[in-house]
Design a protein around this motif. Structure first.
Motif, PDB file in Angstrom:
ATOM      1  N   ARG A  62       0.730  -1.222   0.105  1.00 51.04           N
ATOM      2  CA  ARG A  62      -0.074  -0.207  -0.035  1.00 51.04           C
ATOM      3  C   ARG A  62       0.760   1.466  -0.135  1.00 51.04           C
ATOM      4  NH1 ARG A  62      -2.105   3.678   3.927  1.00 51.04           N
ATOM      5  NH2 ARG A  62      -4.167   4.525   3.290  1.00 51.04           N
ATOM      6  N   LEU A  63       0.634   2.106  -0.952  1.00 54.32           N
ATOM      7  CA  LEU A  63       1.502   3.564  -0.889  1.00 54.32           C
ATOM      8  C   LEU A  63       0.484   4.664  -0.734  1.00 54.32           C
ATOM      9  CD1 LEU A  63       4.266   4.579  -1.824  1.00 54.32           C
ATOM     10  CD2 LEU A  63       3.421   4.856  -4.054  1.00 54.32           C
ATOM     11  N   ASN A  64       0.877   5.343   0.287  1.00 51.75           N
ATOM     12  CA  ASN A  64       0.038   6.585   0.425  1.00 51.75           C
ATOM     13  C   ASN A  64       0.808   7.616  -0.037  1.00 51.75           C
ATOM     14  OD1 ASN A  64      -1.493   8.796   1.674  1.00 51.75           O
ATOM     15  ND2 ASN A  64      -0.727   8.472   3.653  1.00 51.75           N
ATOM     16  N   PRO A  65       0.573   8.345  -1.048  1.00 47.93           N
ATOM     17  CA  PRO A  65       1.371   9.371  -1.783  1.00 47.93           C
ATOM     18  C   PRO A  65       1.534  10.499  -0.652  1.00 47.93           C
ATOM     19  CG  PRO A  65      -0.355   8.832  -3.249  1.00 47.93           C
ATOM     20  CD  PRO A  65      -0.578   8.168  -1.919  1.00 47.93           C
ATOM     21  N   GLY A  66       0.594  10.869   0.183  1.00 40.78           N
ATOM     22  CA  GLY A  66       0.734  12.003   1.150  1.00 40.78           C
ATOM     23  C   GLY A  66       0.447  13.223   0.184  1.00 40.78           C
ATOM     24  N   SER A  67       0.762  14.404   0.922  1.00 39.18           N
ATOM     25  CA  SER A  67       0.344  15.673   0.321  1.00 39.18           C
ATOM     26  C   SER A  67       1.341  16.327  -0.862  1.00 39.18           C
ATOM     27  CB  SER A  67       0.331  16.889   1.523  1.00 39.18           C
ATOM     28  OG  SER A  67       1.522  16.912   2.084  1.00 39.18           O
ATOM     29  N   ASN A  68       2.575  15.729  -0.743  1.00 34.75           N
ATOM     30  CA  ASN A  68       3.747  16.100  -1.813  1.00 34.75           C
ATOM     31  C   ASN A  68       4.500  15.049  -1.992  1.00 34.75           C
ATOM     32  OD1 ASN A  68       5.136  18.229  -3.108  1.00 34.75           O
ATOM     33  ND2 ASN A  68       6.719  18.657  -1.546  1.00 34.75           N
ATOM     34  N   PRO A  69       3.841  14.113  -2.966  1.00 35.18           N
ATOM     35  CA  PRO A  69       4.814  13.214  -3.409  1.00 35.18           C
ATOM     36  C   PRO A  69       5.721  13.548  -4.382  1.00 35.18           C
ATOM     37  CG  PRO A  69       2.838  12.958  -4.600  1.00 35.18           C
ATOM     38  CD  PRO A  69       2.533  14.131  -3.527  1.00 35.18           C
ATOM     39  N   PRO A  70       6.860  12.902  -4.257  1.00 37.13           N
ATOM     40  CA  PRO A  70       7.199  11.573  -3.790  1.00 37.13           C
ATOM     41  C   PRO A  70       7.782  11.762  -2.395  1.00 37.13           C
ATOM     42  CG  PRO A  70       8.978  12.310  -5.214  1.00 37.13           C
ATOM     43  CD  PRO A  70       8.018  13.216  -5.387  1.00 37.13           C
ATOM     44  N   GLY A  71       8.120  12.954  -1.894  1.00 35.65           N
ATOM     45  CA  GLY A  71       8.755  13.421  -0.462  1.00 35.65           C
ATOM     46  C   GLY A  71       7.909  13.106   0.482  1.00 35.65           C
ATOM     47  N   THR A  72       6.586  12.854   0.225  1.00 33.50           N
ATOM     48  CA  THR A  72       5.658  12.469   1.377  1.00 33.50           C
ATOM     49  C   THR A  72       5.267  10.906   1.285  1.00 33.50           C
ATOM     50  OG1 THR A  72       4.064  13.522   0.388  1.00 33.50           O
ATOM     51  CG2 THR A  72       4.953  14.700   1.798  1.00 33.50           C
ATOM     52  N   ALA A  73       5.429  10.148   0.238  1.00 30.16           N
ATOM     53  CA  ALA A  73       4.979   8.871   0.094  1.00 30.16           C
ATOM     54  C   ALA A  73       5.606   7.812   1.018  1.00 30.16           C
ATOM     55  CB  ALA A  73       5.329   8.616  -1.198  1.00 30.16           C
ATOM     56  N   LEU A  74       4.609   7.083   1.886  1.00 32.68           N
ATOM     57  CA  LEU A  74       4.939   6.150   2.699  1.00 32.68           C
ATOM     58  C   LEU A  74       4.419   4.819   2.207  1.00 32.68           C
ATOM     59  CD1 LEU A  74       4.925   7.792   6.199  1.00 32.68           C
ATOM     60  CD2 LEU A  74       6.901   6.679   5.076  1.00 32.68           C
ATOM     61  N   ALA A  75       5.140   3.826   2.318  1.00 38.41           N
ATOM     62  CA  ALA A  75       4.602   2.454   2.107  1.00 38.41           C
ATOM     63  C   ALA A  75       4.138   1.537   3.020  1.00 38.41           C
ATOM     64  CB  ALA A  75       5.390   1.787   0.986  1.00 38.41           C
ATOM     65  N   GLU A  76       3.422   0.515   2.740  1.00 37.09           N
ATOM     66  CA  GLU A  76       3.462  -0.618   3.770  1.00 37.09           C
ATOM     67  C   GLU A  76       3.249  -1.770   3.057  1.00 37.09           C
ATOM     68  OE1 GLU A  76      -0.074   2.044   6.138  1.00 37.09           O
ATOM     69  OE2 GLU A  76      -0.615   0.171   5.557  1.00 37.09           O
ATOM     70  N   VAL A  77       3.892  -2.867   3.530  1.00 37.80           N
ATOM     71  CA  VAL A  77       4.195  -4.116   2.916  1.00 37.80           C
ATOM     72  C   VAL A  77       3.484  -5.244   3.715  1.00 37.80           C
ATOM     73  CG1 VAL A  77       6.489  -4.729   3.893  1.00 37.80           C
ATOM     74  CG2 VAL A  77       5.806  -5.664   1.789  1.00 37.80           C
ATOM     75  N   TYR A  78       2.408  -6.203   2.916  1.00 34.53           N
ATOM     76  CA  TYR A  78       2.061  -7.123   3.558  1.00 34.53           C
ATOM     77  C   TYR A  78       2.313  -8.376   2.852  1.00 34.53           C
ATOM     78  CZ  TYR A  78      -0.497  -3.186   5.860  1.00 34.53           C
ATOM     79  OH  TYR A  78      -0.685  -2.148   6.613  1.00 34.53           O
ATOM     80  N   GLU A  79       3.119  -9.140   3.199  1.00 36.08           N
ATOM     81  CA  GLU A  79       3.471 -10.493   2.581  1.00 36.08           C
ATOM     82  C   GLU A  79       2.546 -11.505   2.827  1.00 36.08           C
ATOM     83  OE1 GLU A  79       8.505 -10.109   3.302  1.00 36.08           O
ATOM     84  OE2 GLU A  79       7.193 -11.545   4.293  1.00 36.08           O
ATOM     85  N   LEU A  80       2.432 -12.370   1.628  1.00 34.24           N
ATOM     86  CA  LEU A  80       1.502 -13.542   2.043  1.00 34.24           C
ATOM     87  C   LEU A  80       1.923 -14.379   3.330  1.00 34.24           C
ATOM     88  CD1 LEU A  80      -0.863 -14.421  -0.054  1.00 34.24           C
ATOM     89  CD2 LEU A  80       0.748 -12.742  -0.938  1.00 34.24           C
TER      90      LEU A  80
END
Length: 264
Positions: free
Chosen positions: A60-78
């Motif tokens: 999951r990638l949340n771009p934030g208010s000023n991507p790419p500088g604010t973009a944060l990811a979450e990783v969920y493995e099988l």
């Protein structure tokens, strides 16, 4: 943008360590991943993608208010070899999302899998949120067909390539129905989420139906079942190996669902 996990848990993107470096409690961490399937959540605008490999993951990638500088990811493995996981599976490919933000993907263990981030019990960021931290978010549905000989794990020999979610009931089975390409079934495989049962939309002729994707369309909302349907193609690179032989070309198929077999 680089895919950066918020491993220091402060809720924002900071300086980060590289994938081959250990976690630094004062920094975030970049992961080495690229999207194969990709979709956008209608709930919050976040971007979801599948990561190939073993056991593979969704990100999951949340771009934030000023991507790419604010973009944060979450990783969920099988969930794989995870003692806290109620189910086990591996290697996603295609992916889509429903109107509730639930992600659906087909995986190589012979399942149609859903991931619901709302079910996660632990923190979604911080030093432990690195992949295997939310097995409870996964639900795996064995795809129709037999399992490979000698394999005792749940799943099937079906090797689906992609899936699509009918968010707006363009077919007639209801809203938010995920449909997998049944590449080993000569079919599309529609899952009824409430019952967990599949509806097999088999193509009997010409044999060898091999879809790589599909989409739905409502042409006339006042025309009932006749005004809507799903479109798919024979997606194989070698259509001459399908029934018909040399000279056979690819085809476009239109799937429509009558409310009753005798409906005209």
């Amino acid at each position: 943008t680089a895919l950066v996990l918020d491993t220091n848990g402060n809720g924002k993107r900071d300086e980060y360590v590289e994938p081959d470096q250990p976690i630094d409690p004062t920094k975030d961490k970049r992961i080495n991943a690229a999207f194969y399937g990709v979709t956008v959540s209608p709930v919050d605008g976040s971007i979801w993608g599948t990561v190939l490999g073993f056991p593979g993951a969704v990100v999951r990638l949340n771009p934030g208010s000023n991507p790419p500088g604010t973009a944060l990811a979450e990783v969920y493995e099988l969930p794989w070899n995870n003692p806290g996981a109620p189910v086990h599976g591996f290697s996603p490919r295609g992916l889509d999302i429903d109107r509730n933000g639930v992600v659906w993907t087909v995986i190589a263990s012979g399942h149609l899998a859903s991931f619901d981030r709302r079910k996660c019990k632990g923190p979604l960021n911080g030093p432990t949120a690195t992949g295997q931290h939310c097995p409870e978010g996964w639900t795996l549905y064995p795809l129709p067909g037999p399992q490979l000989k000698g394999v005792t794990d749940p799943g099937s020999a079906e090797a689906s390539y992609y899936d699509w979610v009918d968010q707006f009931d363009t077919f007639g089975l209801g809203k938010n129905v995920p449909i997998a390409t049944g590449n080993g079934n000569d079919a599309l495989l529609a899952l009824l989420p409430e019952s967990g049962k599949f509806v097999v939309l088999r193509v009997p002729y010409p044999m060898g139906f091999y879809a790589k994707g599909m989409d739905g369309r409502i042409d006339d909302p006042k025309a009932g079942w006749k005004g809507k349907g799903i479109w798919a193609t024979y997606g194989t690179r070698t259509p001459f190996h399908a029934e018909g032989g040399k000279g056979t070309t690819s085809k476009v198929l239109h799937f429509q669902l009558r409310p009753d077999p005798l409906t005209q």
